[in-house]
Design a protein around this motif. Sequence first.
Motif: not given
Length: 431
Positions: A199-206, A264-279
Amino acid sequence: MLVGVDLGDARHFDATLDELALLADTAGDRAVARVIARRKAPDPALFVGSGKADEIKELVLAHGAQGVIFDQALGPAQQRNLERHLGVPVADRTALILEIFAQRAQSHEGKLQVELARLQYVATRLVRRWSHLERQRGGIGTRGGPGEAQLELDRRMLDERIKSVKARLQKVKRQRDTQRGQRHRSGTFRVSLVGYTNAGKSTLFNALVKARAYAADQLFATLDTTTRSLWLQELGASISLSDTVGFIRDLPHKLVEAFEATLQEAADADLLLHVVDASSPVLQEQRDEVERVLREIGAGEVPQLIVYNKLDRMDPAPRQAQDWVQRPDGRWVPRVFVSAHDGRGLDLLRRLMAEAARPEGWAAVLSPPPVDLGTPPAALTDDVRFLPLPEPGSDAGPSVGEAWADHGQTAASAADPALGPVDLTLPSAHP
């Protein structure tokens, strides 16, 4: 050769087998043919039935295929029977995903997690693998034969290895818990990127943290969690941003269990950025699958911000830079459109994260639109409107909670093709 079986459940069937072909390509295989079968229930012996198995065998010979991959999970006996019937190795979707994970794992933790999942998978396939020795007897007074002895030996070795890997993973988990505890005590706001694979998570992270984490247009490019500090000018402080492994349809349960320390990193987060491939033409199915896995790992109640990525590939472009969507449980959450590739929408995303990180800020960010929460999305009509976005360089603009004021364009579905092409100009880090 790729085989898909339609058992009447649309959620677990891909009629095109495109995703399976991508998985095979990622693992280094090339699909030479695709076969679709339809059954009310799997055949206990051959999964697809003897007639379809004969058809697959003919195609294997005609195309010179060196193996067959099923899009569904096969039982040990079904896999063994198919290999005997077809005369080539047979693998299922689970085995293929495990193979990809084994190729992609880089860190010590990642390799341990993949090894555990593979060992648990192989352990279920030991039954009767040594059946060709079952009728051989060792002599007077002996119990069983070489087949039983070999089976028990293999099972014992696997059990010992699984226990050893679990113990080492438990040590890694304690180290991760210590690191997370330190970040929690420091008061750092924790954000994790989650989403369907590719979905482009790593590209968005960078793009957000100016890092160089590995990113590629392929499935499961990232397996190991990467965490970096992200400075938010609007907040005047830094937050913690983590990139996690991507999800996929029918992700093996044992793999989810093995990657517990990472997820567990996701479960312990304060906020999740749920990245979706819009295309993606199946983005809703992908969103639903991510939500299912999040519930499975205990992250279903973590606040979410839905990020529709790959805005540069959307045609037509959405009318709004930010609007609201409903999660499966009926809760409204903000949605923002971005392009990690060219930077559009990233300033707005940073502003939303900064607003969420402020004390009591998340309640404001999650202020639902002024409609009854029981009203379906189709009820959002012309009387629900957006304020325009602030111009680049301006100091102030409407808060997320104020974005539902009676001014500007309508809040109809932002990605509805019926709306026609509309130019979308966003404040960007890449002018």
